[in-house]
Scaffold this motif. Structure first.
Motif, PDB file in Angstrom:
ATOM      1  N   ALA A 142       0.833  -1.203   0.000  1.00  0.00           N
ATOM      2  CA  ALA A 142       0.000   0.000   0.000  1.00  0.00           C
ATOM      3  C   ALA A 142       0.867   1.253   0.000  1.00  0.00           C
ATOM      4  O   ALA A 142       0.580   2.238  -0.695  1.00  0.00           O
ATOM      5  CB  ALA A 142      -0.925  -0.005   1.221  1.00  0.00           C
ATOM      6  N   CYS A 143       1.955   1.215   0.760  1.00  0.00           N
ATOM      7  CA  CYS A 143       2.885   2.350   0.799  1.00  0.00           C
ATOM      8  C   CYS A 143       3.495   2.591  -0.584  1.00  0.00           C
ATOM      9  O   CYS A 143       3.543   3.719  -1.080  1.00  0.00           O
ATOM     10  CB  CYS A 143       3.977   2.090   1.828  1.00  0.00           C
ATOM     11  SG  CYS A 143       5.311   3.318   1.844  1.00  0.00           S
ATOM     12  N   ALA A 144       3.950   1.485  -1.212  1.00  0.00           N
ATOM     13  CA  ALA A 144       4.574   1.609  -2.533  1.00  0.00           C
ATOM     14  C   ALA A 144       3.591   2.183  -3.541  1.00  0.00           C
ATOM     15  O   ALA A 144       3.921   3.089  -4.316  1.00  0.00           O
ATOM     16  CB  ALA A 144       5.092   0.245  -2.995  1.00  0.00           C
ATOM     17  N   ARG A 145       2.363   1.667  -3.515  1.00  0.00           N
ATOM     18  CA  ARG A 145       1.370   2.130  -4.472  1.00  0.00           C
ATOM     19  C   ARG A 145       0.995   3.585  -4.214  1.00  0.00           C
ATOM     20  O   ARG A 145       0.805   4.374  -5.144  1.00  0.00           O
ATOM     21  CB  ARG A 145       0.141   1.236  -4.411  1.00  0.00           C
ATOM     22  CG  ARG A 145       0.397  -0.164  -4.955  1.00  0.00           C
ATOM     23  CD  ARG A 145      -0.770  -1.079  -4.722  1.00  0.00           C
ATOM     24  NE  ARG A 145      -1.979  -0.571  -5.343  1.00  0.00           N
ATOM     25  CZ  ARG A 145      -3.186  -1.086  -5.136  1.00  0.00           C
ATOM     26  NH1 ARG A 145      -3.336  -2.099  -4.299  1.00  0.00           N
ATOM     27  NH2 ARG A 145      -4.236  -0.593  -5.753  1.00  0.00           N
ATOM     28  N   GLU A 146       0.916   3.966  -2.962  1.00  0.00           N
ATOM     29  CA  GLU A 146       0.573   5.349  -2.629  1.00  0.00           C
ATOM     30  C   GLU A 146       1.646   6.314  -3.114  1.00  0.00           C
ATOM     31  O   GLU A 146       1.345   7.370  -3.672  1.00  0.00           O
ATOM     32  CB  GLU A 146       0.389   5.485  -1.120  1.00  0.00           C
ATOM     33  CG  GLU A 146      -0.030   6.879  -0.698  1.00  0.00           C
ATOM     34  CD  GLU A 146      -0.132   7.010   0.804  1.00  0.00           C
ATOM     35  OE1 GLU A 146       0.029   8.125   1.297  1.00  0.00           O
ATOM     36  OE2 GLU A 146      -0.364   5.990   1.471  1.00  0.00           O
ATOM     37  N   LEU A 147       2.902   5.935  -2.924  1.00  0.00           N
ATOM     38  CA  LEU A 147       3.986   6.813  -3.356  1.00  0.00           C
ATOM     39  C   LEU A 147       4.019   6.934  -4.874  1.00  0.00           C
ATOM     40  O   LEU A 147       4.296   8.006  -5.414  1.00  0.00           O
ATOM     41  CB  LEU A 147       5.331   6.295  -2.842  1.00  0.00           C
ATOM     42  CG  LEU A 147       5.512   6.334  -1.323  1.00  0.00           C
ATOM     43  CD1 LEU A 147       6.880   5.799  -0.928  1.00  0.00           C
ATOM     44  CD2 LEU A 147       5.339   7.760  -0.799  1.00  0.00           C
ATOM     45  N   ARG A 148       3.744   5.845  -5.573  1.00  0.00           N
ATOM     46  CA  ARG A 148       3.696   5.922  -7.032  1.00  0.00           C
ATOM     47  C   ARG A 148       2.540   6.791  -7.492  1.00  0.00           C
ATOM     48  O   ARG A 148       2.683   7.604  -8.405  1.00  0.00           O
ATOM     49  CB  ARG A 148       3.530   4.524  -7.639  1.00  0.00           C
ATOM     50  CG  ARG A 148       4.715   3.600  -7.492  1.00  0.00           C
ATOM     51  CD  ARG A 148       5.979   4.157  -8.144  1.00  0.00           C
ATOM     52  NE  ARG A 148       5.813   4.499  -9.540  1.00  0.00           N
ATOM     53  CZ  ARG A 148       5.841   3.635 -10.559  1.00  0.00           C
ATOM     54  NH1 ARG A 148       6.010   2.342 -10.325  1.00  0.00           N
ATOM     55  NH2 ARG A 148       5.714   4.055 -11.796  1.00  0.00           N
ATOM     56  N   ARG A 149       1.384   6.626  -6.851  1.00  0.00           N
ATOM     57  CA  ARG A 149       0.232   7.419  -7.256  1.00  0.00           C
ATOM     58  C   ARG A 149       0.443   8.894  -6.955  1.00  0.00           C
ATOM     59  O   ARG A 149      -0.058   9.762  -7.665  1.00  0.00           O
ATOM     60  CB  ARG A 149      -1.023   6.914  -6.543  1.00  0.00           C
ATOM     61  CG  ARG A 149      -1.548   5.607  -7.119  1.00  0.00           C
ATOM     62  CD  ARG A 149      -2.659   5.048  -6.282  1.00  0.00           C
ATOM     63  NE  ARG A 149      -3.193   3.826  -6.856  1.00  0.00           N
ATOM     64  CZ  ARG A 149      -3.844   2.901  -6.180  1.00  0.00           C
ATOM     65  NH1 ARG A 149      -4.004   3.058  -4.872  1.00  0.00           N
ATOM     66  NH2 ARG A 149      -4.305   1.834  -6.774  1.00  0.00           N
ATOM     67  N   ALA A 150       1.148   9.200  -5.890  1.00  0.00           N
ATOM     68  CA  ALA A 150       1.436  10.600  -5.569  1.00  0.00           C
ATOM     69  C   ALA A 150       2.228  11.235  -6.696  1.00  0.00           C
ATOM     70  O   ALA A 150       2.091  12.419  -6.993  1.00  0.00           O
ATOM     71  CB  ALA A 150       2.202  10.703  -4.253  1.00  0.00           C
ATOM     72  N   GLY A 151       3.098  10.425  -7.335  1.00  0.00           N
ATOM     73  CA  GLY A 151       3.845  10.942  -8.474  1.00  0.00           C
ATOM     74  C   GLY A 151       2.990  11.025  -9.716  1.00  0.00           C
ATOM     75  O   GLY A 151       3.031  11.992 -10.464  1.00  0.00           O
ATOM     76  N   LEU A 152       2.162   9.985  -9.942  1.00  0.00           N
ATOM     77  CA  LEU A 152       1.327   9.966 -11.135  1.00  0.00           C
ATOM     78  C   LEU A 152       0.222  10.995 -11.055  1.00  0.00           C
ATOM     79  O   LEU A 152      -0.208  11.544 -12.047  1.00  0.00           O
ATOM     80  CB  LEU A 152       0.723   8.562 -11.312  1.00  0.00           C
ATOM     81  CG  LEU A 152       1.732   7.447 -11.574  1.00  0.00           C
ATOM     82  CD1 LEU A 152       1.039   6.095 -11.471  1.00  0.00           C
ATOM     83  CD2 LEU A 152       2.382   7.608 -12.935  1.00  0.00           C
ATOM     84  N   ASP A 153      -0.256  11.258  -9.838  1.00  0.00           N
ATOM     85  CA  ASP A 153      -1.346  12.210  -9.641  1.00  0.00           C
ATOM     86  C   ASP A 153      -0.993  13.155  -8.495  1.00  0.00           C
ATOM     87  O   ASP A 153      -1.140  12.825  -7.328  1.00  0.00           O
ATOM     88  CB  ASP A 153      -2.648  11.471  -9.307  1.00  0.00           C
ATOM     89  CG  ASP A 153      -3.806  12.439  -9.059  1.00  0.00           C
ATOM     90  OD1 ASP A 153      -3.631  13.634  -9.356  1.00  0.00           O
ATOM     91  OD2 ASP A 153      -4.863  11.992  -8.587  1.00  0.00           O
TER      92      ASP A 153
END
Length: 703
Positions: free
Chosen positions: A602-613
């Motif tokens: 969840a942490c990894a996905r959140e950090l990626r999404r913060a970059g994507l969005d």
């Protein structure tokens, strides 16, 4: 004959380009014998059209020759650069509208007083050259008397072949006025000034400057070389600035520094500031200080203020944590943008501010500075490509891969070939994009091209971004030895500058990453220790140090989900969100506890999404919106086809085997996997597989 200056209306008329009008004095062209295929040739080898043109030219010549002398003289004045207001035969006759009406009635002049181009060409070929020059000089005399020698009239006379120093001086002054704001127009004016009799030696440095501004480094370099070889050549300070900017663009900032040293410390304050930037960039901190201490004064223009702030900001970046340099360099960028000037500099102030911001972990600030500079065209065409690529670098760090790719494409699609310095930045950016998208084939090709580029430059302080990226990528591909020399050069340069934290810390982090990727965790000890020490004064270093320890624990099989989560999020706060997501993803793949695995994914996905969005919220990993009651990750939607492919992957099948099972090509399987990786926002294959285990509820899958 006396002349008088033209009024404003006639000047405006003369600035309007002549439009095609019916042929004057009743000229008619015979119709073509074949409208579809052109004009048929005749027996003597000339087409009917050629013969018709010849007859028309002879007819026009006879018509002009037969004109009443007063009317012919009026037409001649128009042809050599005058207008109706400048024509006054013998001084006794007042100007009247009758003469213009006669010319218009004869089809020689348009309604706005513009002479038909064919009439101009014909009369100039029938009048002796000395007569033309005499009339042109009388026009100049008349204009000078009233102090109205305008640049547009001067250009017309110069283009007509007039050699007159008064015209040359007007063109030169107009070129100087436009030099910093419209260098392409200034270039034309200087060439015309030389044609009108200006001293080419006096204009050499300015001509080199406009060539540099147009991106023609070879021409600029040749002019500067010839100019500096002449000990008595004027405007040497300008030539030095241009030469230094050319060397910097070629990726040899050390040569820029040497050029300033050769010139000596007695120079204007603006040039001394540029020299200090070049010298610090090349590793000569003491030389920069000496240059600034002995510099002369400069007028307090916006450009000189920007130059002073640039030098101060770069010097500040070497002290302490270096954070104090950023506001100074942002002000330098603001001032240079406000000036609208295209000035030869070793590095633009916007680029310097962006580099310092990125090095210090303020990626969003870097993006803001670059957007402003690009929108308002700071530095003109000469600076645009580098600013575009740095904006692309920011996009890559923020995980906006499409924007980063677009920046590379736009830079590569420019008018000319990239400079050596910009080519290195472009190719290193392509490497970074490929590494972050886990595209191995793309990474291999990009790495080879970038390695070729780095051989063409001498590493300086402002090249550390691409150096760091290539250090990590080379370790990923098992070719670290190919950039060892450049890495050593970077460390030597930083040591000469006193090992400034702002510039050293990111390179230490790159070396730590390289050691991890190379499977040599023991070799990262010196860089890890340096980050620990730097962490007392530098927040980015403290975040990197914490993340480095967490990574070593993960590699040793000790996964503390809370510690990894904190370390990953810490990296994101200093512009390394992708690195943070990668750390969390690797830790998740090695977590023994399902709940810890879910938290890390969840942490990894959140950090990626913060970059994507960028509008994504910082929802904690323990929030129910992120985790189900059993601690599993909120599952992304996969199509039935993607789920089938994913299940076969978890069973350990390769792409060929999956294709045979599903009756699709291996290439199609690869496309499905790429879409799955994107949906999961995974930074690596191992992270993707770990997420698929959770999503598909298959804990027995094979890594």
């Amino acid at each position: 004959m006396r002349f008088r200056p033209a009024n404003e209306d006639s000047q405006r008329a003369w600035r309007t380009a002549a439009e095609p009008l019916p042929d004057p004095v009743g000229r008619q062209r015979p119709p073509s014998s074949d409208a579809s295929s052109g004009v048929a040739p005749t027996v003597d080898g000339r087409s009917d059209q050629d013969q018709a043109d010849s007859v028309d030219d002879e007819h026009l010549t006879r018509t002009i020759t037969a004109l009443e002398p007063r009317l012919r003289e009026f037409i001649l004045v128009l042809a050599v650069g005058g207008d109706v207001e400048l024509w006054r035969p013998d001084g006794d006759i007042e100007v009247d509208d009758g003469i213009l009406g006669e010319a218009q009635a004869a089809g020689l002049v348009t309604e706005d007083g513009t002479l038909i181009e064919s009439v101009r060409n014909t009369i100039l070929t029938t009048v002796a050259g000395h007569r033309v020059r005499a009339i042109q000089r009388k026009i100049v005399d008349a204009l000078v008397v009233d102090g109205r020698l305008l640049s547009d009239r001067a250009r017309s006379l110069a283009r007509g072949g007039l050699v007159d120093l008064r015209i040359a001086r007007v063109l030169e002054r107009e070129g100087d006025r436009l030099l910093l704001v419209a260098p392409d127009h200034a270039a034309e004016l200087y060439e015309e000034a030389i044609g009108a009799g200006a001293d080419s030696r006096a204009l050499a440095a300015r001509r080199a400057q406009v060539a540099w501004a147009a991106g023609d480094l070879d021409t600029a370099g040749r002019i500067v070389d010839d100019h500096l070889a002449d000990d008595s050549a004027p405007d040497r300070g300008r030539a030095i600035d241009v030469g230094a900017a050319v060397w910097a663009s070629r990726g040899m900032l050390g040569r820029s520094s040497e050029l300033y040293r050769w010139h000596g410390t007695e120079m204007a304050a603006t040039s001394a500031a540029f020299a200090a930037v070049a010298m610090i960039g090349a590793g000569d901190r003491n030389g920069a200080a000496a240059m600034l201490a002995s510099a002369g004064s400069s007028s307090p223009t916006v450009v000189s203020v920007a130059a002073s702030l640039m030098a101060q900001g770069v010097r500040d970046s070497l002290e302490g944590s270096g954070v104090q340099a950023l506001p100074t360099l942002i002000r330098a960028s603001d001032m240079m943008t406000a000036s609208g000037a295209v000035v030869p500099v070793p590095e633009s102030p916007a680029a310097l501010a962006a580099l310092v911001a990125i090095q210090g972990g303020d990626v969003a600030v870097a993006g803001s500075v670059l957007e402003e500079a690009l929108e308002r065209a700071q530095g003109g065409a000469a600076a645009r490509t580098r600013l575009l690529l740095l904006r692309g670098w920011v996009a890559m760090l923020e995980d906006r891969v499409a924007d980063a790719r677009a920046a590379v494409a736009e830079a590569d699609a420019g008018d000319g070939r990239l400079t050596a310095r910009d080519e290195l930045l472009s190719r290193a950016l392509a490497v970074g994009i490929a590494r972050r998208t886990d595209a191995v084939a793309e990474l291999t090709g990009a790495w080879r091209r970038a390695h070729d580029s780095i051989l063409h430059v001498a590493i300086d302080l402002f090249d550390l971004l691409p150096v760091g990226e290539l250090v990590v990528a080379s370790a990923r591909l098992g070719e670290s030895d190919k950039v060892r020399y450049q890495l050593d050069e970077a460390w030597n340069l930083l040591e000469r500058l006193g090992s400034p934290l702002l510039w050293c810390v990111p390179l230490h982090w790159a070396s730590v990453q390289a050691a991890i990727l190379a499977g040599e965790p023991r070799s990262l000890a010196p860089d890890a220790a340096a980050l620990v020490r730097a962490g007392e004064h530098s927040r980015p270093a403290a975040m990197m140090s914490t993340a480095g320890r967490a990574w070593l624990d993960v590699l040793a099989g000790r996964v503390d989900a809370a510690a990894v989560d904190d370390a990953a999020r810490g990296l994101a706060t200093v512009g390394l969100g992708w690195d943070g997501a990668r750390l969390a993803g690797h830790a998740a793949a090695r977590a023994a506890d399902r709940k810890e695995m879910s938290r890390l994914l969840a942490c990894a996905r959140e950090l990626r999404r913060a970059g994507l969005d960028p509008s994504a919220t910082d929802t904690p990993a323990s929030d129910p919106a992120q985790l189900h009651g059993d601690g599993s990750v909120g599952r992304p939607e996969l199509s039935s086809r993607e789920r089938e492919v994913a299940q076969l992957v978890l069973q350990g099948k390769n792409y060929r085997e999956i294709g045979e099972t599903m009756f699709i090509s291996p290439r199609t399987v690869e496309h499905h996997m790429e879409r799955i990786r994107h949906r999961l926002a995974a930074t690596s294959r191992s992270e993707m597989l770990a997420q698929l285990r959770v999503v598909l509820g298959d804990e027995d899958g094979v890594l």
